[in-house]
Design an enzyme around this catalytic site. Structure first.
Site, PDB file in Angstrom:
ATOM      1  N   GLU A  18     -24.191  25.292  -9.558  1.00  0.00           N
ATOM      2  CA  GLU A  18     -25.768  25.470  -8.769  1.00  0.00           C
ATOM      3  C   GLU A  18     -26.303  25.612 -10.373  1.00  0.00           C
ATOM      4  O   GLU A  18     -27.260  25.265 -10.354  1.00  0.00           O
ATOM      5  CB  GLU A  18     -25.746  26.904  -8.330  1.00  0.00           C
ATOM      6  CG  GLU A  18     -27.044  26.689  -7.201  1.00  0.00           C
ATOM      7  CD  GLU A  18     -27.586  27.518  -6.393  1.00  0.00           C
ATOM      8  OE1 GLU A  18     -27.781  29.345  -7.051  1.00  0.00           O
ATOM      9  OE2 GLU A  18     -27.659  27.448  -5.139  1.00  0.00           O
ATOM     10  N   GLY A  60     -31.032  33.698  -8.774  1.00  0.00           N
ATOM     11  CA  GLY A  60     -29.989  34.384  -7.435  1.00  0.00           C
ATOM     12  C   GLY A  60     -28.914  34.291  -8.334  1.00  0.00           C
ATOM     13  O   GLY A  60     -28.227  35.666  -8.077  1.00  0.00           O
ATOM     14  N   ARG A  61     -28.287  33.612  -8.781  1.00  0.00           N
ATOM     15  CA  ARG A  61     -27.351  33.248  -9.205  1.00  0.00           C
ATOM     16  C   ARG A  61     -26.650  34.329 -10.760  1.00  0.00           C
ATOM     17  O   ARG A  61     -26.086  34.976 -10.738  1.00  0.00           O
ATOM     18  CB  ARG A  61     -26.893  32.248  -9.138  1.00  0.00           C
ATOM     19  CG  ARG A  61     -27.384  31.187 -10.253  1.00  0.00           C
ATOM     20  CD  ARG A  61     -26.995  29.593  -9.866  1.00  0.00           C
ATOM     21  NE  ARG A  61     -27.671  28.993 -10.784  1.00  0.00           N
ATOM     22  CZ  ARG A  61     -29.018  28.292 -10.411  1.00  0.00           C
ATOM     23  NH1 ARG A  61     -29.358  28.528  -9.518  1.00  0.00           N
ATOM     24  NH2 ARG A  61     -29.853  27.232 -11.520  1.00  0.00           N
ATOM     25  N   HIS A  83       2.694  28.749  -6.676  1.00  0.00           N
ATOM     26  CA  HIS A  83       2.875  28.633  -4.818  1.00  0.00           C
ATOM     27  C   HIS A  83       2.191  27.926  -4.519  1.00  0.00           C
ATOM     28  O   HIS A  83       2.608  27.436  -3.349  1.00  0.00           O
ATOM     29  CB  HIS A  83       3.457  29.962  -4.582  1.00  0.00           C
ATOM     30  CG  HIS A  83       4.240  30.873  -6.168  1.00  0.00           C
ATOM     31  ND1 HIS A  83       5.901  30.482  -5.769  1.00  0.00           N
ATOM     32  CD2 HIS A  83       4.116  32.010  -6.357  1.00  0.00           C
ATOM     33  CE1 HIS A  83       6.598  31.445  -6.547  1.00  0.00           C
ATOM     34  NE2 HIS A  83       5.824  32.349  -7.193  1.00  0.00           N
ATOM     35  N   GLU A 101     -29.871  32.215   6.416  1.00  0.00           N
ATOM     36  CA  GLU A 101     -28.679  32.685   6.925  1.00  0.00           C
ATOM     37  C   GLU A 101     -28.659  34.790   6.688  1.00  0.00           C
ATOM     38  O   GLU A 101     -28.264  35.469   7.946  1.00  0.00           O
ATOM     39  CB  GLU A 101     -27.087  32.383   5.719  1.00  0.00           C
ATOM     40  CG  GLU A 101     -26.440  31.301   5.963  1.00  0.00           C
ATOM     41  CD  GLU A 101     -27.682  30.519   5.182  1.00  0.00           C
ATOM     42  OE1 GLU A 101     -28.686  30.985   4.985  1.00  0.00           O
ATOM     43  OE2 GLU A 101     -26.868  29.111   4.660  1.00  0.00           O
ATOM     44  N   LYS A 158     -31.871  22.624   3.780  1.00  0.00           N
ATOM     45  CA  LYS A 158     -31.896  23.721   4.563  1.00  0.00           C
ATOM     46  C   LYS A 158     -32.820  23.121   5.629  1.00  0.00           C
ATOM     47  O   LYS A 158     -33.754  23.705   6.920  1.00  0.00           O
ATOM     48  CB  LYS A 158     -32.253  24.599   3.173  1.00  0.00           C
ATOM     49  CG  LYS A 158     -31.750  25.236   2.871  1.00  0.00           C
ATOM     50  CD  LYS A 158     -32.380  26.732   2.159  1.00  0.00           C
ATOM     51  CE  LYS A 158     -31.837  27.505   0.496  1.00  0.00           C
ATOM     52  NZ  LYS A 158     -32.450  28.478  -0.265  1.00  0.00           N
ATOM     53  N   LYS A 205     -33.985  37.453  -2.577  1.00  0.00           N
ATOM     54  CA  LYS A 205     -34.807  37.534  -3.167  1.00  0.00           C
ATOM     55  C   LYS A 205     -35.968  37.365  -2.573  1.00  0.00           C
ATOM     56  O   LYS A 205     -36.955  37.075  -3.124  1.00  0.00           O
ATOM     57  CB  LYS A 205     -34.526  36.166  -4.033  1.00  0.00           C
ATOM     58  CG  LYS A 205     -35.503  35.949  -5.251  1.00  0.00           C
ATOM     59  CD  LYS A 205     -35.014  35.134  -6.777  1.00  0.00           C
ATOM     60  CE  LYS A 205     -35.572  34.695  -7.253  1.00  0.00           C
ATOM     61  NZ  LYS A 205     -35.884  34.207  -8.041  1.00  0.00           N
TER      62      LYS A 205
HETATM   63  O1  F6P Z   1     -29.677  28.338  -1.312  1.00  0.00           O
HETATM   64  C1  F6P Z   1     -29.287  28.470  -2.977  1.00  0.00           C
HETATM   65  C2  F6P Z   1     -29.875  30.140  -2.670  1.00  0.00           C
HETATM   66  O2  F6P Z   1     -31.368  29.510  -2.852  1.00  0.00           O
HETATM   67  C3  F6P Z   1     -29.076  30.419  -4.351  1.00  0.00           C
HETATM   68  O3  F6P Z   1     -29.755  30.023  -5.897  1.00  0.00           O
HETATM   69  C4  F6P Z   1     -29.401  32.210  -4.007  1.00  0.00           C
HETATM   70  O4  F6P Z   1     -28.980  32.678  -4.688  1.00  0.00           O
HETATM   71  C5  F6P Z   1     -29.263  32.121  -2.526  1.00  0.00           C
HETATM   72  O5  F6P Z   1     -29.457  30.455  -1.706  1.00  0.00           O
HETATM   73  C6  F6P Z   1     -29.763  33.415  -2.324  1.00  0.00           C
HETATM   74  O6  F6P Z   1     -31.434  33.564  -2.112  1.00  0.00           O
HETATM   75  P1  F6P Z   1     -31.611  34.562  -1.830  1.00  0.00           P
HETATM   76  O7  F6P Z   1     -31.356  35.615  -2.023  1.00  0.00           O
HETATM   77  O8  F6P Z   1     -33.399  34.571  -1.692  1.00  0.00           O
HETATM   78  O9  F6P Z   1     -31.275  34.901   0.042  1.00  0.00           O
END
Ligand code: F6P
Length: 548
Positions: free
Chosen positions: A354, A268-269, A385, A214, A513, A208
């Site tokens: 979240e 995002g979620r 199990h 990452e 972060k 987003k």
């Molecule tokens: O760190 C949490 C978050 O902001 C989530 O809410 C989101 O889904 C994820 O990081 C990834 O964010 P982006 O889509 O901006 O890379």
């Protein structure tokens, strides 16, 4: 400073619920069944293809009535209407929350005519692209069909599509293989690239913000790998992207036709319904993706138009409130009896924790009751199990959600029948338990000595009354998956309204972060590295020694 919000313990009916909980605390659920031969009818609801059986919850009709009344007391209807009208219901980020607009059909006007137009236009572009990749009309730089799609994203830009592609594996025949890479350490990406042919690989950078460490790191590694093998000119044909950040997509070198927009009003979620779902659309095709959206929309309509007492998401949310706040069960185990749903618990972890993992209310004052449950889980038979022992006889207590399809998602009905038997047997065992007199009688029938009976009995007692809900459905198809996800989304929303919290921000993830960014120079031994806190520098000394 106290809050004026009508939510949580300030709500009319909260103390009545506390009294119901105290009254029912000592009441074995099997007694409730014995007293009401029609308990299943009274405590189950069926709508939009889902049958929700909550008869094994520790509830009776008057407690359920009080729980349902809570929805009106907190103003769930008004908050729901505000969401649908596109009002700013996420005040800390100043944003509307309109994932429901993403799954509307043409003419839906959810969020207003302008938003509907935007959504439908971008959906059409994304689906045309997805079908182009799937069918081979869109190809790599050397003119070859794509056989591998690598989605690079994390959190909501990974968990939804990764879970859904796995869940709908039965619909992926003929599609390129989809892999989902999220972690920063690079190992998963390396594993995927090991056997990848750059000429037939398409990367989708899903983010987003397009600033997530990452995702940016993995995307740069993937681009370097591709450039090394096919040259810089090949990059645009092998990278698609989804983001609100057009400038960052430009800088990365994403082809204008291979970039898809999302909007600030999609969390995002909650974004699987947007172009973030492009990998899912490639995997299952546009027709199935539309059926998936249709499933979500059907649940929206049900949530909007059904009285709370028959409203599946509202009931599910309220049952969560009952278990967390009144039964004092801080965790929820999610147990799918279909291995294709193996990533569903992880998906729900972000969705629920979240969203509702908050300690302050909308007006900034501290919450006055517990909020989100800790969500965890595994496919049911595997769980049986491993950790079911603790759930049956351990001291920590949890509420349980069983997800159960009647039909096999891989065409192996005889084995699915065994899964169904396992699920129903476990739900029964969790509910009825096994009392000491029952255990004793059983051991005596086995002709054990009196001493053996006495020694073994306490070990074999199952307390029972472990509350569970079974969500039964015909089969795991795209529409059903859409309904299931929307069911949990609206359940989370319902809970957030009861607790008076903002379910759509996530400030708690920011501190870590920021600190990561600050620590990178210290870990990399570059300029400014000595700025790390003393206890961290101590650990870094050892890191340096070991990686020398
Ligand atoms: O760190 C949490 C978050 O902001 C989530 O809410 C989101 O889904 C994820 O990081 C990834 O964010 P982006 O889509 O901006 O890379």
């Amino acid at each position: 400073m106290g809050s004026n919000l009508v939510s949580g313990p300030r709500t009319a009916g909260w103390s009545e619920l506390t009294a119901h909980a105290a009254r029912l605390a000592g009441e074995p659920v099997r007694e409730l069944f014995a007293r009401d031969p029609r308990r299943f009818e009274h405590f189950s609801r069926e709508a939009v293809g889902l049958l929700m059986d909550f008869s094994r919850q520790r509830l009776d009709p008057s407690a359920l009535g009080a729980l349902v009344a809570l929805a009106d007391a907190v103003g769930l209807r008004a908050r729901m209407d505000a969401m649908w009208r596109g009002e700013i219901i996420n005040p800390t980020e100043g944003r509307a929350v309109l994932h429901v607009a993403l799954r509307q059909p043409p003419g839906g006007a959810v969020g207003g005519a302008d938003i509907e137009k935007l959504v439908l236009a971008e959906r059409a572009r994304m689906l045309a692209f997805a079908d182009g990749v799937r069918g081979g009309a869109i190809r790599g730089s050397a003119g070859q069909r794509f056989t591998l799609v690598v989605n690079i994203g994390i959190g909501g830009s990974d968990l939804g599509p990764a879970m859904a592609v796995q869940a709908l594996r039965a619909y992926t025949t003929g599609a390129p293989r989809c892999e989902f890479v999220s972690n920063i350490d690079g190992c998963h990406l390396a594993e995927v690239l090991e056997s990848a042919d750059p000429r037939t690989t398409l990367f989708i950078v899903a983010s987003k913000t397009f600033t997530t460490l990452e995702t940016r790191t993995n995307a740069l590694t993937a681009r370097a790998w591709l450039e090394k093998q096919l040259g810089r000119a090949a990059v645009p044909a092998h990278f698609a992207a989804v983001s609100v950040n057009g400038k960052a997509m430009d800088e990365f070198g994403v082809h204008p036709e291979y970039r898809f927009q999302m909007w600030d009003w999609v969390g995002g979620r909650y974004s699987i319904w947007s172009s973030i779902g492009v990998s899912l659309a490639i995997a299952i095709g546009s027709g199935n993706f539309l059926a998936f959206l249709g499933g979500g929309h059907a649940m929206d309509e049900h949530f909007r138009g059904t009285p709370w007492a028959d409203n599946l998401p509202a009931l599910m949310g309220l049952l969560g409130v009952w278990n967390i706040n009144f039964m004092k069960l801080p965790t929820l185990a999610v147990l799918p009896y279909d291995d294709s749903l193996r990533r569903f618990p992880a998906y729900l972890q972000q969705l629920e924790m979240e969203s509702n993992g908050k300690s302050v209310m909308l007006d900034g004052s501290p919450v006055e009751c517990e909020t989100a449950a800790v969500i965890w889980g595994e496919p049911g038979n595997n769980a049986q199990h491993s950790f079911f022992q603790l759930l049956h006889q351990g001291t920590p207590r949890a509420a349980l959600d069983f997800l159960l399809p009647a039909r096999s998602s891989c065409g192996n009905q005889p084995q699915q029948n065994l899964a169904i038997a396992s699920c129903l047997a476990q739900a029964e065992a969790f509910m009825t338990g096994r009392s000491a007199p029952e255990v004793r009688a059983e051991l005596e029938r086995q002709q054990l000595t009196a001493a053996q009976v006495q020694a073994l009995t306490p070990h074999k007692v199952h307390p029972g009354s472990r509350p569970s809900t079974i969500v039964l459905f015909e089969r795991l198809d795209p529409a059903t998956l859409g309904r299931l996800i929307a069911l949990y989304e609206h359940s989370v929303f319902t809970q957030s309204v009861v607790w008076g919290i903002d379910a759509f921000d996530q400030w708690g993830v920011e501190l870590g972060k920021k600190l990561t960014e600050q620590l990178v120079p210290a870990v990399e031994d570059s300029v400014g590295g000595q700025a790390a806190p003393a206890p961290v520098l101590k650990l870094l000394e050892r890191v340096r020694e070991w990686r020398r």
